[in-house]
Motif scaffolding. Structure first.
Motif, PDB file in Angstrom:
ATOM      1  N   UNK A  65       0.824  -1.213   0.000  1.00  0.00           N
ATOM      2  CA  UNK A  65       0.000   0.000   0.000  1.00  0.00           C
ATOM      3  C   UNK A  65       0.861   1.266   0.000  1.00  0.00           C
ATOM      4  N   UNK A  66       2.088   1.137   0.492  1.00  0.00           N
ATOM      5  CA  UNK A  66       2.981   2.297   0.534  1.00  0.00           C
ATOM      6  C   UNK A  66       3.581   2.614  -0.829  1.00  0.00           C
ATOM      7  N   UNK A  67       3.649   1.611  -1.712  1.00  0.00           N
ATOM      8  CA  UNK A  67       4.322   1.835  -2.997  1.00  0.00           C
ATOM      9  C   UNK A  67       3.392   1.763  -4.198  1.00  0.00           C
ATOM     10  N   UNK A  68       2.212   1.176  -4.031  1.00  0.00           N
ATOM     11  CA  UNK A  68       1.274   1.037  -5.153  1.00  0.00           C
ATOM     12  C   UNK A  68      -0.025   1.784  -4.879  1.00  0.00           C
ATOM     13  N   UNK A  69      -0.668   2.220  -5.943  1.00  0.00           N
ATOM     14  CA  UNK A  69      -1.960   2.897  -5.821  1.00  0.00           C
ATOM     15  C   UNK A  69      -3.072   1.889  -6.095  1.00  0.00           C
ATOM     16  N   UNK A  70      -3.936   1.691  -5.112  1.00  0.00           N
ATOM     17  CA  UNK A  70      -5.049   0.752  -5.255  1.00  0.00           C
ATOM     18  C   UNK A  70      -6.372   1.498  -5.135  1.00  0.00           C
ATOM     19  N   UNK A  71      -7.361   0.994  -5.848  1.00  0.00           N
ATOM     20  CA  UNK A  71      -8.697   1.556  -5.753  1.00  0.00           C
ATOM     21  C   UNK A  71      -9.469   0.962  -4.580  1.00  0.00           C
ATOM     22  N   UNK A  72      -9.294  -0.341  -4.377  1.00  0.00           N
ATOM     23  CA  UNK A  72      -9.990  -1.042  -3.300  1.00  0.00           C
ATOM     24  C   UNK A  72      -9.046  -2.065  -2.670  1.00  0.00           C
ATOM     25  N   UNK A  73      -9.158  -2.224  -1.356  1.00  0.00           N
ATOM     26  CA  UNK A  73      -8.455  -3.287  -0.641  1.00  0.00           C
ATOM     27  C   UNK A  73      -9.491  -4.300  -0.180  1.00  0.00           C
ATOM     28  N   UNK A  74      -9.331  -5.549  -0.636  1.00  0.00           N
ATOM     29  CA  UNK A  74     -10.185  -6.644  -0.163  1.00  0.00           C
ATOM     30  C   UNK A  74      -9.465  -7.237   1.045  1.00  0.00           C
ATOM     31  N   UNK A  75     -10.029  -7.029   2.217  1.00  0.00           N
ATOM     32  CA  UNK A  75      -9.271  -7.197   3.457  1.00  0.00           C
ATOM     33  C   UNK A  75      -9.874  -8.260   4.379  1.00  0.00           C
ATOM     34  N   UNK A  76      -9.104  -9.326   4.603  1.00  0.00           N
ATOM     35  CA  UNK A  76      -9.483 -10.302   5.623  1.00  0.00           C
ATOM     36  C   UNK A  76      -9.099  -9.716   6.985  1.00  0.00           C
ATOM     37  N   UNK A 124      -9.099  13.093 -17.369  1.00  0.00           N
ATOM     38  CA  UNK A 124      -9.748  14.320 -17.872  1.00  0.00           C
ATOM     39  C   UNK A 124      -8.850  15.157 -18.779  1.00  0.00           C
ATOM     40  N   UNK A 125      -8.182  14.494 -19.716  1.00  0.00           N
ATOM     41  CA  UNK A 125      -7.330  15.215 -20.646  1.00  0.00           C
ATOM     42  C   UNK A 125      -5.891  15.347 -20.199  1.00  0.00           C
ATOM     43  N   UNK A 126      -5.593  14.948 -18.973  1.00  0.00           N
ATOM     44  CA  UNK A 126      -4.224  14.992 -18.478  1.00  0.00           C
ATOM     45  C   UNK A 126      -3.388  13.880 -19.088  1.00  0.00           C
ATOM     46  N   UNK A 127      -2.089  14.081 -19.107  1.00  0.00           N
ATOM     47  CA  UNK A 127      -1.174  13.096 -19.676  1.00  0.00           C
ATOM     48  C   UNK A 127      -0.910  11.994 -18.653  1.00  0.00           C
ATOM     49  N   UNK A 128      -1.023  10.751 -19.096  1.00  0.00           N
ATOM     50  CA  UNK A 128      -0.752   9.594 -18.247  1.00  0.00           C
ATOM     51  C   UNK A 128       0.458   8.862 -18.823  1.00  0.00           C
ATOM     52  N   UNK A 129       1.488   8.675 -18.028  1.00  0.00           N
ATOM     53  CA  UNK A 129       2.699   8.019 -18.512  1.00  0.00           C
ATOM     54  C   UNK A 129       2.463   6.519 -18.678  1.00  0.00           C
ATOM     55  N   UNK A 130       3.329   5.885 -19.469  1.00  0.00           N
ATOM     56  CA  UNK A 130       3.253   4.441 -19.637  1.00  0.00           C
ATOM     57  C   UNK A 130       3.449   3.744 -18.297  1.00  0.00           C
ATOM     58  N   UNK A 131       4.305   4.305 -17.456  1.00  0.00           N
ATOM     59  CA  UNK A 131       4.536   3.722 -16.133  1.00  0.00           C
ATOM     60  C   UNK A 131       3.275   3.771 -15.286  1.00  0.00           C
ATOM     61  N   UNK A 132       2.557   4.896 -15.337  1.00  0.00           N
ATOM     62  CA  UNK A 132       1.308   5.013 -14.574  1.00  0.00           C
ATOM     63  C   UNK A 132       0.255   4.048 -15.103  1.00  0.00           C
ATOM     64  N   UNK A 133       0.206   3.876 -16.423  1.00  0.00           N
ATOM     65  CA  UNK A 133      -0.754   2.932 -16.995  1.00  0.00           C
ATOM     66  C   UNK A 133      -0.440   1.511 -16.538  1.00  0.00           C
ATOM     67  N   UNK A 134       0.841   1.165 -16.503  1.00  0.00           N
ATOM     68  CA  UNK A 134       1.230  -0.160 -16.015  1.00  0.00           C
ATOM     69  C   UNK A 134       0.797  -0.344 -14.571  1.00  0.00           C
ATOM     70  N   UNK A 135       0.947   0.708 -13.777  1.00  0.00           N
ATOM     71  CA  UNK A 135       0.610   0.610 -12.354  1.00  0.00           C
ATOM     72  C   UNK A 135      -0.883   0.507 -12.127  1.00  0.00           C
ATOM     73  N   UNK A 136      -1.671   1.215 -12.952  1.00  0.00           N
ATOM     74  CA  UNK A 136      -3.108   1.280 -12.720  1.00  0.00           C
ATOM     75  C   UNK A 136      -3.900   0.186 -13.427  1.00  0.00           C
ATOM     76  N   UNK A 137      -3.418  -0.287 -14.563  1.00  0.00           N
ATOM     77  CA  UNK A 137      -4.201  -1.237 -15.359  1.00  0.00           C
ATOM     78  C   UNK A 137      -3.620  -2.648 -15.385  1.00  0.00           C
TER      79      UNK A 137
END
Length: 219
Positions: free
Chosen positions: A40-51, A165-178
């Motif tokens: 969680x400190x190094x990656x951006x997550x939308x949801x945490x599925x937490x036991x 919203x029209x902002x530039x997304x780097x290839x690195x950010x796309x790898x991290x998010x998708x």
């Protein structure tokens, strides 16, 4: 959408991860509380599925830490603790949703998508940019009213680009998010996916390449 599965039963965690990937949801696994906090400190997550019952800091501890952050992922507690008092304490710890074991994967997916409709950043569930309409919950894309069939990964990449919203997304950010944590940072998967996505959306191209920087939706 990118999800972190915090679950110490490896077979269950892997089954959830594989099922979510089939639904265009990138998923990583943490087997204990310490590993979860590190990711969680190094990656951006939308949801945490937490036991809740995990080694190290337990689920409630992690939920309380995340709740104290200015921007934090949504929390879906997935646990065998099914009493009403258990659910109450889970929500008090910071959970946004609560699902008890045993569960149906389909229900988990629906709950994750519902949480994705109201992320902390306030991105709406339906995004309409440059004549392209993306519905996160239904996983449908239209351009000028014409339905566009996309693969799971193409949809995930388009989701990230349109949310910017029209902002530039780097290839690195796309790898991290998708993609998930196993994605090779030197892969050409982003470039290939962008290329095929452009073709699916048709001309005039709506995805613009910003040389040396990344990609954006041309508005």
């Amino acid at each position: 959408m990118r999800v972190l599965i915090v679950e110490d039963e490896l077979y269950l965690a892997e089954a959830i991860r594989d099922g979510l990937r089939l639904e265009a949801i990138a998923a990583d696994i943490a087997g204990d509380g310490d590993s979860a906090l590190e990711q969680l400190a190094v990656n951006a997550y939308d949801v945490v599925v937490l036991d809740r019952d995990i080694p190290g800091p337990n689920g409630d501890d992690i939920a309380r830490q995340l709740a104290g952050r200015i921007e934090s992922p949504r929390i879906l507690m997935l646990t065998a603790a099914d009493r009403l008092d258990d659910k109450a304490s889970g929500f008090e710890s910071g959970a946004d949703d609560y699902l008890t074991k045993p569960f149906a994967l389909r229900e988990l997916v629906l709950r994750l998508r519902a949480l994705g409709r109201r992320p902390a950043t306030g991105t709406p569930p339906v995004i309409d940019v440059a004549g392209v309409r993306l519905d996160r919950f239904r996983r449908e894309v239209y351009r000028e009213g014409r339905y566009i069939a996309l693969t799971r990964k193409q949809f995930a990449v388009l989701d990230v680009l349109m949310a910017a919203s029209g902002g530039v997304v780097s290839a690195e950010d796309l790898l991290e998010r998708a993609w998930d944590e196993n994605a090779d940072p030197f892969t050409n998967a982003v470039r290939i996916t962008i290329s095929t996505l452009r073709k699916r959306l048709g001309e005039p191209w709506v995805i613009e390449t910003v040389p040396g920087v990344g990609y954006r939706i041309s508005t």
